[in-house]
Design an enzyme around this catalytic site. Structure first.
Site, PDB file in Angstrom:
ATOM      1  N   HIS A 158       0.831  -1.205   0.000  1.00 25.69           N
ATOM      2  CA  HIS A 158       0.000   0.000   0.000  1.00 25.69           C
ATOM      3  C   HIS A 158       0.870   1.260   0.000  1.00 25.69           C
ATOM      4  O   HIS A 158       1.908   1.324   0.657  1.00 25.69           O
ATOM      5  CB  HIS A 158      -0.893   0.042   1.235  1.00 25.69           C
ATOM      6  CG  HIS A 158      -2.053  -0.910   1.185  1.00 25.69           C
ATOM      7  ND1 HIS A 158      -3.206  -0.698   1.888  1.00 25.69           N
ATOM      8  CD2 HIS A 158      -2.251  -2.060   0.507  1.00 25.69           C
ATOM      9  CE1 HIS A 158      -4.062  -1.694   1.664  1.00 25.69           C
ATOM     10  NE2 HIS A 158      -3.487  -2.536   0.823  1.00 25.69           N
ATOM     11  N   TYR A 182      -9.094  -7.806  10.480  1.00 23.34           N
ATOM     12  CA  TYR A 182      -8.491  -7.989   9.152  1.00 23.34           C
ATOM     13  C   TYR A 182      -6.988  -7.735   9.275  1.00 23.34           C
ATOM     14  O   TYR A 182      -6.543  -6.600   9.327  1.00 23.34           O
ATOM     15  CB  TYR A 182      -9.145  -7.011   8.172  1.00 23.34           C
ATOM     16  CG  TYR A 182      -8.944  -7.311   6.705  1.00 23.34           C
ATOM     17  CD1 TYR A 182      -7.977  -8.202   6.260  1.00 23.34           C
ATOM     18  CD2 TYR A 182      -9.738  -6.695   5.745  1.00 23.34           C
ATOM     19  CE1 TYR A 182      -7.813  -8.464   4.921  1.00 23.34           C
ATOM     20  CE2 TYR A 182      -9.582  -6.953   4.400  1.00 23.34           C
ATOM     21  CZ  TYR A 182      -8.614  -7.828   3.995  1.00 23.34           C
ATOM     22  OH  TYR A 182      -8.434  -8.090   2.660  1.00 23.34           O
ATOM     23  N   LYS A 230      -4.819 -11.594   5.545  1.00 20.35           N
ATOM     24  CA  LYS A 230      -4.452 -11.335   4.147  1.00 20.35           C
ATOM     25  C   LYS A 230      -3.129 -12.043   3.884  1.00 20.35           C
ATOM     26  O   LYS A 230      -2.101 -11.716   4.489  1.00 20.35           O
ATOM     27  CB  LYS A 230      -4.311  -9.819   3.930  1.00 20.35           C
ATOM     28  CG  LYS A 230      -3.841  -9.404   2.560  1.00 20.35           C
ATOM     29  CD  LYS A 230      -4.746  -9.875   1.440  1.00 20.35           C
ATOM     30  CE  LYS A 230      -6.167  -9.371   1.566  1.00 20.35           C
ATOM     31  NZ  LYS A 230      -7.055  -9.740   0.479  1.00 20.35           N
ATOM     32  N   PRO A 278      -5.210 -15.058   0.001  1.00 18.94           N
ATOM     33  CA  PRO A 278      -3.966 -14.639  -0.648  1.00 18.94           C
ATOM     34  C   PRO A 278      -4.186 -13.876  -1.962  1.00 18.94           C
ATOM     35  O   PRO A 278      -3.218 -13.673  -2.701  1.00 18.94           O
ATOM     36  CB  PRO A 278      -3.277 -15.973  -0.907  1.00 18.94           C
ATOM     37  CG  PRO A 278      -4.410 -16.906  -1.176  1.00 18.94           C
ATOM     38  CD  PRO A 278      -5.564 -16.454  -0.320  1.00 18.94           C
ATOM     39  N   ASN A 279      -5.404 -13.471  -2.248  1.00 17.91           N
ATOM     40  CA  ASN A 279      -5.701 -12.757  -3.506  1.00 17.91           C
ATOM     41  C   ASN A 279      -5.080 -13.478  -4.713  1.00 17.91           C
ATOM     42  O   ASN A 279      -4.353 -12.869  -5.510  1.00 17.91           O
ATOM     43  CB  ASN A 279      -5.223 -11.300  -3.461  1.00 17.91           C
ATOM     44  CG  ASN A 279      -6.105 -10.418  -2.604  1.00 17.91           C
ATOM     45  OD1 ASN A 279      -5.664  -9.884  -1.594  1.00 17.91           O
ATOM     46  ND2 ASN A 279      -7.369 -10.287  -2.962  1.00 17.91           N
ATOM     47  N   LYS A 318      -9.544 -12.576   9.818  1.00 19.22           N
ATOM     48  CA  LYS A 318      -9.176 -12.797   8.413  1.00 19.22           C
ATOM     49  C   LYS A 318      -7.722 -12.405   8.225  1.00 19.22           C
ATOM     50  O   LYS A 318      -7.331 -11.282   8.561  1.00 19.22           O
ATOM     51  CB  LYS A 318     -10.051 -11.934   7.501  1.00 19.22           C
ATOM     52  CG  LYS A 318      -9.484 -11.798   6.086  1.00 19.22           C
ATOM     53  CD  LYS A 318     -10.494 -11.309   5.103  1.00 19.22           C
ATOM     54  CE  LYS A 318      -9.868 -10.967   3.762  1.00 19.22           C
ATOM     55  NZ  LYS A 318     -10.870 -10.787   2.710  1.00 19.22           N
ATOM     56  N   HIS A 331     -16.711  -7.921   1.461  1.00 15.14           N
ATOM     57  CA  HIS A 331     -15.354  -7.499   1.142  1.00 15.14           C
ATOM     58  C   HIS A 331     -15.141  -6.044   1.557  1.00 15.14           C
ATOM     59  O   HIS A 331     -16.084  -5.282   1.695  1.00 15.14           O
ATOM     60  CB  HIS A 331     -15.182  -7.658  -0.379  1.00 15.14           C
ATOM     61  CG  HIS A 331     -14.053  -6.906  -0.977  1.00 15.14           C
ATOM     62  ND1 HIS A 331     -14.193  -5.627  -1.489  1.00 15.14           N
ATOM     63  CD2 HIS A 331     -12.757  -7.248  -1.169  1.00 15.14           C
ATOM     64  CE1 HIS A 331     -13.026  -5.236  -1.975  1.00 15.14           C
ATOM     65  NE2 HIS A 331     -12.151  -6.191  -1.795  1.00 15.14           N
ATOM     66  N   SER A 332     -13.878  -5.683   1.736  1.00 18.83           N
ATOM     67  CA  SER A 332     -13.564  -4.292   2.084  1.00 18.83           C
ATOM     68  C   SER A 332     -12.300  -3.842   1.372  1.00 18.83           C
ATOM     69  O   SER A 332     -11.447  -4.655   1.022  1.00 18.83           O
ATOM     70  CB  SER A 332     -13.357  -4.222   3.596  1.00 18.83           C
ATOM     71  OG  SER A 332     -12.477  -3.204   3.954  1.00 18.83           O
ATOM     72  N   ASN A 376     -14.041 -12.920  -3.737  1.00 18.75           N
ATOM     73  CA  ASN A 376     -14.430 -11.595  -4.220  1.00 18.75           C
ATOM     74  C   ASN A 376     -13.626 -11.268  -5.485  1.00 18.75           C
ATOM     75  O   ASN A 376     -13.501 -10.124  -5.878  1.00 18.75           O
ATOM     76  CB  ASN A 376     -14.197 -10.503  -3.164  1.00 18.75           C
ATOM     77  CG  ASN A 376     -12.745 -10.306  -2.797  1.00 18.75           C
ATOM     78  OD1 ASN A 376     -12.249 -10.945  -1.872  1.00 18.75           O
ATOM     79  ND2 ASN A 376     -12.043  -9.452  -3.502  1.00 18.75           N
TER      80      ASN A 376
HETATM   81  O1  GKR Z   1      -6.118  -3.831   0.843  1.00 18.77           O
HETATM   82  O2  GKR Z   1      -4.509  -4.929  -0.111  1.00 18.77           O
HETATM   83  C1  GKR Z   1      -5.679  -4.822   0.251  1.00 18.77           C
HETATM   84  C2  GKR Z   1      -6.634  -5.944  -0.027  1.00 18.77           C
HETATM   85  O3  GKR Z   1      -5.998  -6.976  -0.686  1.00 18.77           O
HETATM   86  C3  GKR Z   1      -7.805  -5.450  -0.827  1.00 18.77           C
HETATM   87  O4  GKR Z   1      -7.389  -4.652  -1.885  1.00 18.77           O
HETATM   88  C4  GKR Z   1      -8.647  -6.566  -1.353  1.00 18.77           C
HETATM   89  O5  GKR Z   1      -9.599  -6.057  -2.198  1.00 18.77           O
HETATM   90  O6  GKR Z   1      -9.281  -6.935   0.908  1.00 18.77           O
HETATM   91  C5  GKR Z   1      -9.466  -7.250  -0.358  1.00 18.77           C
HETATM   92  C6  GKR Z   1      -9.819  -8.675  -0.639  1.00 18.77           C
HETATM   93  O7  GKR Z   1     -10.476  -9.272   0.166  1.00 18.77           O
HETATM   94  O8  GKR Z   1      -9.475  -9.182  -1.693  1.00 18.77           O
HETATM   95 MG    MG Z   2     -10.604 -11.113  -0.883  1.00 18.63          MG
END
Ligand code: GKR
Ligand code: MG
Length: 433
Positions: A25, A144, A192, A222-223, A190, A328-329, A277
């Protein structure tokens, strides 16, 4: 009652160097505030994605909104429809808020939230009570967690305190979690992921389960950083940690990949729900996700799914198919938090605690009057006030606007931040592992 003014305010919000598979970020996250005023002098407010792209898309529908009766939202939805269709809104390759295919649903959602806020004020009822009544009086959110570099966000004299410190190891994630749970009272967690090598993220999840016990559900997201093979390996390794109300969110990219992970986990006797998401971002994705098994929990978002009423519709559809619903956020301030809370309370099928980035922002950046929204036992109660229940502190809005104008960037670019601070050759690679 007609809408006589439509004003957008770009905002830059200090944000710590959080990590995800998108990268790192930037020191400021970008948001937009929208203020509508009616001929009767009632104002409606909303918060939306930020940056010049989403801002321009929102400004583009201003001519349709000016002069409009705020009760005619269905007509506005039709008017803002994109004739090119743009059905495929998968966010795999875009950081959220930057997908041009979401422009319509994003912009409409901001106007809808502001209209519902002003209608609530006109009839003296909270937004969630306008939408058929509330299923709950407070919206539960989850802790989160993010791996992060040292730093609290902001730049130079405007730097924030680093409340959570550097967190790039499994043990430091336990400390981050304790702090966040103690401050907010969250009941679900949760993580990330997609940042450290898989074995370190497995270890993090195991430490979290050992520390907080089986009554605190865990999820990892892990997106899409993992291949199908790696996702299956991790799904098997975390079978126990993700049981008891947790889920496995977007381990791999795309509907087909997710469905394959599900098939292989089921064949191995593991029925951890997969959540998404990324593969599932629009109503038309839900039935294919259900049929193929790509997702058993769908993450809604009133900002890009097309508003609060769209989330009500999607959650009803999910419920009737036996799918779970969560939320989602992205980085956001208190105004978005209230939009999310009303959405959750007006959507009975939302049975998981919603995501929120709110703990990562500070009082110094809050744009609502009276300061930050208070959580009670990890949940945001619906205030006994009309509309969304909060109003804007315009001095703060202008301050965050000045900051926006002083920035050298106008869109979220987590890869650029990685190249600047971590590795000059860094690229988002899917799958990375
Ligand atoms: O803030 O880096 C982030 C998150 O990865 C966000 O951009 C994602 O959209 O939180 C999100 C998700 O659940 O994929
Ligand atoms: Mg997600």
């Amino acid at each position: 009652m007609r809408i006589k003014s439509f004003t957008t305010y770009p905002l830059a919000v200090a944000d710590p160097p959080l990590r995800s598979s998108y990268g790192r970020h930037a020191p400021y996250a970008l948001r937009t505030a929208l203020v509508l005023e009616t001929t009767d002098g009632i104002t409606g407010i909303a918060e939306a994605h930020g940056g010049d792209g989403p801002l321009a898309a929102l400004e583009a529908i201003k001519p349709m909104v000016l002069g409009m009766d705020p009760f005619q939202l269905t007509r506005l939805w039709d008017q803002t429809a994109d004739p090119s269709g743009a059905g495929d809104r998968s966010q795999t390759w875009f950081v959220p808020g930057e997908n041009p295919r979401d422009a319509r649903t994003r912009s409409y959602a901001a106007v809808e939230a502001a209209c519902l806020d002003l209608i609530g004020k006109a009839v003296n009822r909270p937004v969630c009570d306008l939408l058929g009544g509330r299923a709950r009086d407070a919206a539960p959110f989850s802790a989160y967690l993010f791996y992060k570099h040292a730093g609290g966000g902001g730049l130079g004299d405007d730097a924030r305190d680093d409340e959570y410190g550097e967190c790039l190891t499994p043990a430091s994630m336990v400390a981050q979690t304790h702090r966040m749970m103690d401050l907010y009272g969250f009941k679900e967690i949760k993580l990330k992921g997609g940042v450290l090598p898989p074995e370190d993220e497995i270890e993090t999840m195991r430490l979290l389960r050992a520390e907080f016990g089986p009554t605190v559900p865990l999820r990892i997201d892990p997106n899409c950083a993992w291949s199908v093979e790696t996702s299956v390996m991790i799904g098997l390794a975390l079978k126990d940690e993700l049981s008891g109300g947790g889920y496995f969110e977007d381990p791999t990219a795309g509907m087909d990949g997710m469905a394959e992970v599900r098939r292989r986990l089921l064949a191995a006797g593991v029925d951890t729900p997969l959540a998404s998401n990324v593969a599932v971002t629009a109503l038309e994705h839900i039935v294919p996700a259900w049929e193929t098994g790509a997702s058993q929990v769908i993450l809604s978002d009133p900002h890009y799914w097309g508003g609060i009423r769209a989330v009500q519709r999607m959650s009803m559809l999910c419920d009737s198919l036996g799918l779970g619903v969560s939320m989602h956020s992205n980085n956001h301030l208190g105004l978005s938090l209230m939009i999310m809370a009303h959405t959750c309370c007006a959507s009975p099928a939302m049975q998981f605690a919603c995501d929120t980035h709110y703990p990562w922002q500070t009082e110094q950046d809050e744009i609502i009057e009276g300061g930050r929204v208070r959580f009670v036992d990890g949940a945001v109660p619906i205030p006994d006030k009309p509309g969304l229940g909060v109003s804007l502190d315009m001095d703060q809005v202008h301050r965050l606007g000045e900051r926006y104008r002083s920035l050298t960037y106008r869109k979220r670019d987590d890869e650029a931040e990685m190249r600047l601070h971590v590795d000059p050759n860094w690229k988002r690679i899917l799958p990375r592992w």
